[in-house]
Design a protein around this motif. Structure first.
Motif, mmCIF file in Angstrom:
data_model
loop_
_atom_site.group_PDB
_atom_site.id
_atom_site.type_symbol
_atom_site.label_atom_id
_atom_site.label_comp_id
_atom_site.label_asym_id
_atom_site.label_seq_id
_atom_site.Cartn_x
_atom_site.Cartn_y
_atom_site.Cartn_z
ATOM 1 N N LEU A 74 0.395 -1.154 0.042
ATOM 2 C CA LEU A 74 -0.415 -0.387 0.331
ATOM 3 C C LEU A 74 0.783 1.102 -0.121
ATOM 4 O O LEU A 74 0.396 1.862 -0.880
ATOM 5 N N ALA A 75 1.871 1.293 0.413
ATOM 6 C CA ALA A 75 2.761 2.200 1.021
ATOM 7 C C ALA A 75 3.183 2.960 -0.947
ATOM 8 O O ALA A 75 3.007 3.801 -0.404
ATOM 9 N N SER A 76 3.796 2.053 -1.099
ATOM 10 C CA SER A 76 4.766 2.174 -2.482
ATOM 11 C C SER A 76 3.973 2.202 -3.772
ATOM 12 O O SER A 76 4.058 2.768 -4.178
ATOM 13 N N TYR A 77 2.459 1.966 -3.514
ATOM 14 C CA TYR A 77 1.386 2.425 -4.625
ATOM 15 C C TYR A 77 0.630 3.471 -4.182
ATOM 16 O O TYR A 77 0.628 3.682 -5.427
ATOM 17 N N THR A 78 1.268 4.729 -3.454
ATOM 18 C CA THR A 78 1.320 5.745 -3.338
ATOM 19 C C THR A 78 1.591 6.960 -4.131
ATOM 20 O O THR A 78 1.094 7.887 -4.347
ATOM 21 N N PHE A 79 3.128 6.249 -4.661
ATOM 22 C CA PHE A 79 3.520 7.459 -5.241
ATOM 23 C C PHE A 79 3.369 6.302 -7.165
ATOM 24 O O PHE A 79 3.673 5.939 -7.365
ATOM 25 N N ASN A 80 4.255 7.951 -8.278
ATOM 26 C CA ASN A 80 4.227 7.705 -9.327
ATOM 27 C C ASN A 80 5.022 6.921 -9.785
ATOM 28 O O ASN A 80 5.067 6.569 -10.714
ATOM 29 N N HIS A 81 6.155 6.749 -8.765
ATOM 30 C CA HIS A 81 7.473 6.211 -9.255
ATOM 31 C C HIS A 81 8.094 6.557 -10.830
ATOM 32 O O HIS A 81 8.108 7.842 -11.001
ATOM 33 N N ILE A 82 8.597 5.603 -11.491
ATOM 34 C CA ILE A 82 8.778 5.509 -13.142
ATOM 35 C C ILE A 82 8.495 6.123 -14.056
ATOM 36 O O ILE A 82 8.455 6.690 -15.312
ATOM 37 N N LEU A 83 7.172 6.556 -13.856
ATOM 38 C CA LEU A 83 6.069 7.433 -15.343
ATOM 39 C C LEU A 83 5.541 8.342 -13.938
ATOM 40 O O LEU A 83 5.059 8.926 -14.502
ATOM 41 N N ALA A 84 6.409 8.661 -13.159
ATOM 42 C CA ALA A 84 6.030 10.521 -12.207
ATOM 43 C C ALA A 84 6.478 11.309 -13.660
ATOM 44 O O ALA A 84 7.071 11.310 -14.763
ATOM 45 N N PRO A 85 5.877 12.203 -14.076
ATOM 46 C CA PRO A 85 5.691 13.346 -14.708
ATOM 47 C C PRO A 85 7.040 14.611 -14.501
ATOM 48 O O PRO A 85 7.492 14.964 -15.327
ATOM 49 N N THR A 86 7.667 14.374 -13.093
ATOM 50 C CA THR A 86 9.219 14.995 -13.834
ATOM 51 C C THR A 86 11.074 14.254 -13.364
ATOM 52 O O THR A 86 10.123 13.499 -12.585
ATOM 53 N N PRO A 87 11.203 14.534 -14.374
ATOM 54 C CA PRO A 87 12.879 13.668 -13.751
ATOM 55 C C PRO A 87 13.068 13.145 -12.410
ATOM 56 O O PRO A 87 13.581 11.828 -12.011
ATOM 57 N N GLU A 88 12.518 14.105 -11.723
ATOM 58 C CA GLU A 88 13.179 14.037 -9.955
ATOM 59 C C GLU A 88 12.946 12.701 -8.994
ATOM 60 O O GLU A 88 12.798 11.819 -8.489
ATOM 61 N N LEU A 89 11.114 13.012 -9.562
ATOM 62 C CA LEU A 89 10.526 12.027 -8.859
ATOM 63 C C LEU A 89 10.489 10.104 -9.771
ATOM 64 O O LEU A 89 10.309 9.720 -9.044
ATOM 65 N N ARG A 90 10.735 10.515 -11.325
ATOM 66 C CA ARG A 90 11.352 9.035 -11.417
ATOM 67 C C ARG A 90 12.990 8.830 -10.804
ATOM 68 O O ARG A 90 12.140 8.103 -10.387
ATOM 69 N N ALA A 91 13.722 9.647 -10.372
ATOM 70 C CA ALA A 91 14.587 9.306 -10.112
ATOM 71 C C ALA A 91 14.368 8.502 -8.351
ATOM 72 O O ALA A 91 14.764 7.193 -8.222
ATOM 73 N N LEU A 92 13.562 9.102 -8.484
ATOM 74 C CA LEU A 92 13.389 8.677 -6.253
ATOM 75 C C LEU A 92 12.432 7.259 -6.863
ATOM 76 O O LEU A 92 13.222 6.415 -5.621
ATOM 77 N N GLY A 93 11.214 7.387 -7.947
ATOM 78 C CA GLY A 93 10.737 6.035 -8.111
ATOM 79 C C GLY A 93 11.967 4.606 -8.728
ATOM 80 O O GLY A 93 11.846 3.254 -8.276
ATOM 81 N N LYS A 94 12.485 4.985 -9.510
ATOM 82 C CA LYS A 94 13.755 4.006 -9.879
ATOM 83 C C LYS A 94 14.507 3.704 -8.422
ATOM 84 O O LYS A 94 15.166 2.188 -8.490
#
Length: 293
Positions: A74-94
């Motif tokens: 559940l906790a992991s699923y709340t974030f957009n991860h590697i399909l997020a809109p910004t490079p910073e968020l995608r890097a965090l997802g990776k």
């Protein structure tokens, strides 16, 4: 049919390796589990995280229970991860999945997985942006699969989800992902298909059947989540409730498709306010039903 438990039912309730392993082995009489990251967060400090994760793995092994994979919760699923809109968020997802791979390796478990991620509301309705971000996600998974091999894992898993704002949602999108990655990664990337997601009628209509998923991507399905649902929402009810699926349907499907290497992981998510005793008795009843067919 081969039955196992995703440990989602236990979160915030039965913590610690010995306690949970004893409950799974002795009270639920189960020998296969999928470890949820809701019990140990991959993004916790590595030394503490790995110590806690190894405690669970050691206790399960001592109890005769095999941890087949670890999986986002559940906790992991709340974030957009590697399909997020910004490079910073995608890097965090990776980095999130990379950390999970490291934790899984510390547990000496061969596979880790999660949903791919979520587009933002704006990107989801922009075909060009979806395609741009998807191509970057493929590159990320090639890198992550290389890291998985270096860490000793043998597989990564992706779970399709019943939302058009995510990817993959449909069986056809899942097939695209599988064929785009097939042969390009150092360890295979395969599907964990949830029956409640695949049979989501509001999105898939007449294609909301497990037969359709088997026809389109059956060769890429490494494991399953099973849950009771009504086809209208992603309920994650137990089989002690009425819905679209029965234990007999699950058994017949298993036999008809001559499954043997996959596992049916029962993935039940209870309201946090449900009393622990009620949860445990419900889980016992459901496992008894599933074993009876």
């Amino acid at each position: 049919m081969k039955l196992g438990l995703n440990l989602s039912f236990a979160i915030k309730r039965w913590l610690g390796g010995e306690r949970l392993a004893a409950l799974v082995a002795n009270e639920l009489e189960t020998r296969y589990v999928q470890f949820t990251w809701d019990l140990v967060d991959p993004d916790w400090p590595a030394s503490t995280r790995d110590t806690l994760a190894r405690e669970y793995a050691t206790a399960f092994a001592a109890a005769g229970v095999t941890v087949e994979s670890t999986f986002g919760g559940l906790a992991s699923y709340t974030f957009n991860h590697i399909l997020a809109p910004t490079p910073e968020l995608r890097a965090l997802g990776k980095a999130h999945l990379r950390n999970a791979i490291d934790m899984t390796a510390a547990m000496e478990v061969p596979a880790a997985g999660m949903p791919l991620g979520s587009f933002s509301a704006d990107d989801a309705v922009n075909p060009a942006r979806r395609e741009e971000i998807y191509k970057m996600a493929l590159e990320a998974y090639v890198d992550l699969a290389r890291h998985a091999r270096e860490q000793g894992l043998s597989m990564l898993l992706v779970e399709p989800v019943p939302l058009a704002t995510e990817f993959p949602a449909s069986a056809e999108e899942a097939l695209r992902l599988m064929t785009d990655l097939d042969g390009q990664t150092d360890v295979p990337v395969r599907l964990c298909v949830d029956w409640g997601h695949a049979m989501f009628k509001p999105l898939f209509g007449e294609k909301a059947t497990m037969e359709h998923w088997m026809e389109v991507v059956g060769n890429y399905i490494a494991t399953f989540h099973i849950q009771q649902h009504d086809g209208l929402y992603d309920r994650h009810w137990n089989f002690t409730r009425d819905g679209l699926i029965t234990p007999q349907i699950l058994s017949d499907f298993w036999d008809r498709h001559e499954l043997d290497e996959q596992t049916y992981f029962l993935e039940i998510i209870y309201p946090f306010e449900e009393p622990d005793a009620v949860v445990l008795e419900d889980m016992k009843a459901a496992m008894k039903m599933l074993r009876s067919v």
